[in-house]
Design a protein around this motif. Structure first.
Motif: not given
Length: 699
Positions: A258, A463-464, A467, A472, A477, A499
């Protein structure tokens, strides 16, 4: 070899100042010039007394001429300026286009004006210079032309820097501004990407020079007549083709996780986000099933983003989905079955009021309880009394004993019963359920990457969810935001939401939108407000700068709405002599003010207007009317902030609250809101107030 036509950003500025009738004729000439700049009908004329012998003028008609760079070798023809006959010759006589011998960038600057910008003082007093600690080699390494080194070393004040700086190459002016701010020279080089190229610079190779990042922010090859027409028809859209090296680096870099990009208003964060989405769709995720989500906080901003991205992108747009996160979530949940509907804001408020009444627990007031339930219990996903009793409440201001927490949990339980009895669920609870479902059923996410604008306004559960939407890994991001512009969400620490942006946080510092005067006034609105960088650390405006000088914001006071309305009508009629109606915006704290005042004044004066309730429509002529919240993400040449009065901003809390945390958070959002509204202005900022000014107005 076919000639290549280059467009300079100064050319766009001069073209946009032409009368509309002349603009159309000039555009037709440029299209023909682009097809063949060597055809017999193009008459290149030498400019008598020119500082640069490579600059020529070409005839458009008896009234207008364009200034063109015609280098001694190579196949490039660069359009630099267009103006009436005499002014075009004068511009071409004073300007110089050179390849910098150290940086290798192509520069254009007004050598004559830079040399005479400072009053005659005799020999430069280097011991008084703002840059006395830097030697000639260091100053030249930052892009200072050797011919103007004497002028730079004669600068003894910020006022001098402004006088000289407007005539310097842009990267040189930026570097000097940052040095004055106390930023170390190596950091300045890194920010401006002004490291010297390897090997010797060929100061005659213009094609090579145009590959330099600093050149590409001022000069761009126009590949087609269609692109040319689009650029010339939209005067404020230079961001589509001209990018600062610091922006370009972020757009095309390969990141291992990110990325967070911070920056004040006008620094081009949204521009970077859009170009990043386009880059990913065009060069990284190119499979038919690859999808990139571009999201922002409000529906209005999402609509603006989608419109601009459609115009920026080609076929790659089919791999980009633009929506605000909550609209995406609503669409996603509608495809599922068996879940209750989301409770409205009114239902949530009523349920809490009923819970306080039924339990008889009103020790802290409505605002504190609402804040505690939202910020501590709901946003942290606490589901049991034991979890709440043991949860650290650091930073909440008021300490609570175990027995006090037990009382609050009783209110919360009763409140939850009220929501359930209505057959509803809170959005945050439903979002948490679906986020966990996505994590289990789609561990690789639903998108290849997510680009987030206005990152400061999201809550931890948002935000979760973000994510969970992308796997990942590399380039997953890309987040842009500014804690000083937080007007919706609470403070967050991205690391606590899964993050990790450590080592991948960048900052944009150059305000391209507003003058230094408007920027300083807007920052002054924030007062002593301390904000964060979304990672738990304090943030500041250190290094944040505007490069051009304008007029001071105007402040006007009135005794009545009628007096203010009369002034506004006269002001707008005056502004309409210089600006297009859609470049003027009247802003008010809430829509209620507009409904009862400003639309009536404009209507009675026969001034066309357009209310920005949803998306803007550029095809509709008229002065814009909007709330302070609605202008977030937009910009106007003239901003009128109306009724910035005591009692209007800050807006009074719905319930009286003795809790200092509630009051502090409310003040922070109200200051940020006024800051956001003021910083939308490009050229002029006019502020009015009735009876007594807002306490947030800078002294």
């Amino acid at each position: 070899m076919k000639p290549i036509v280059i467009l300079g950003d100064n050319y766009l500025d001069s073209h946009n100042k032409l009368p509309k009738k002349a603009s159309k004729k000039v555009a037709e000439f440029v299209k023909k010039f682009m097809q063949d700049p060597t055809r017999r009908g193009v008459n290149y004329e030498t400019i008598q007394g020119a500082k640069d012998s490579h600059l020529k003028t070409v005839r458009i008609d008896i009234h207008y001429r364009a200034v063109v760079l015609q280098p001694a070798k190579g196949n490039l023809y660069t359009l630099l300026w267009v103006d009436n006959h005499d002014d075009a010759y004068e511009w071409g006589r004073k300007h110089v286009v050179r390849i910098h011998p150290i940086t290798g960038a192509l520069q254009d600057f007004d050598q004559e004006e830079a040399e005479k910008a400072l009053p005659a003082r005799g020999p430069a007093k280097t011991d008084l210079s703002l840059f006395q600690q830097f030697d000639d080699k260091e100053l030249i390494s930052l892009g200072t032309p050797s011919a103007l080194l004497h002028s730079v070393k004669a600068i003894t004040s910020k006022k001098d820097l402004e006088a000289v700086g407007k005539h310097l190459p842009r990267e040189c002016h930026e570097a000097l501004q940052f040095l004055v701010e106390g930023i170390p020279i190596e950091d300045v080089r890194e920010m401006l990407q002004s490291q010297a190229p390897t090997g010797t610079v060929d100061t005659t190779d213009f094609e090579k020079a145009l590959e330099h990042p600093d050149s590409r922010r001022r000069f761009a090859a126009i590949e087609s007549v269609e692109k040319l027409e689009q650029v010339l028809s939209e005067p404020l859209q230079k961001w589509r083709i001209f990018l600062h090296p610091s922006q370009q680096r972020l757009i095309s870099a390969d990141f291992n996780g990110p990325v967070l990009v911070l920056g004040g208003p006008g620094t081009g964060k949204t521009v970077v986000a859009m170009h990043r989405a386009r880059y990913l769709a065009k060069h990284v995720y190119t499979g038919d099933s690859d999808k990139i989500l571009v999201t922002t906080f409000t529906k209005n901003l999402a609509e603006d983003l989608e419109r601009n991205l459609k115009e920026l992108c080609g076929d790659e747009f089919k791999r980009i989905q633009v929506t605000n996160l909550h609209a995406w979530f609503a669409s996603y949940t509608q495809r599922q079955r068996g879940y209750p509907r989301i409770a409205s804001r009114r239902e949530v408020k009523t349920s809490l009021e009923d819970a306080i009444s039924k339990t008889g627990i009103d020790d802290w007031g409505f605002d504190f309880l609402e804040n505690e339930i939202t910020q501590v219990i709901k946003l942290n996903g606490l589901t049991t009394e034991e979890e709440y009793l043991g949860f650290p409440r650091s930073g909440r201001g008021r300490r609570l004993s175990r027995s006090q927490r037990t009382k609050i949990w009783r209110v919360y339980q009763e409140y939850r019963k009220g929501i359930i009895s209505r057959g509803k669920i809170e959005r945050i609870d439903l979002q948490r359920r679906f986020r966990r479902q996505i994590q289990i059923k789609n561990p690789k996410g639903l998108f290849r990457a997510v680009v987030v604008d206005e990152a400061q306004d999201w809550n931890p559960e948002d935000w979760r969810l973000i994510r969970a939407l992308a796997p990942k890994g590399k380039n997953d991001l890309f987040l842009v935001g500014d804690g000083h512009q937080r007007i919706y969400g609470p403070r967050v620490v991205l690391g606590k939401c899964g993050i990790n942006v450590r080592g991948r946080t960048s900052r944009l510092l150059i305000n391209y939108r507003t003058s230094r005067e408007i920027r300083n006034w807007s920052v002054g609105v924030l007062g002593d407000l301390v904000t964060d960088d979304l990672s738990g650390r304090p943030d500041s405006h250190r290094g944040y700068t505007s490069l051009w000088e304008g007029v001071e914001p105007e402040i006007h006071s009135f005794q009545s709405m009628e007096e203010e309305g009369e002034f506004l009508v006269g002001l707008i009629n005056e502004l309409l002599g210089h600006y297009d109606p859609s470049e003027i915006c009247i802003v008010h704290r809430n829509m209620k003010q507009n409904d009862h005042l400003y639309s009536k004044f404009l209507d009675d004066a026969k001034i066309p207007f357009f209310e920005l309730r949803k998306t803007d429509d550029p095809s509709v002529k008229g002065v814009r009317l909007a709330t302070m919240h609605r202008v977030k993400g937009l910009e106007f040449r003239c901003m009128i902030l109306s009724q910035v009065s005591k009692g209007v901003i800050p807006e009074k809390l719905e319930h009286d609250s003795p809790d200092p945390i509630v009051e502090t958070e409310h003040e922070a959002k109200e200051r940020s809101l006024l800051y956001v509204a003021a910083s939308r202005a490009r050229d002029r900022l006019i502020v009015t107030w009735l009876d007594e000014p807002s306490p947030y107005l800078p002294k």
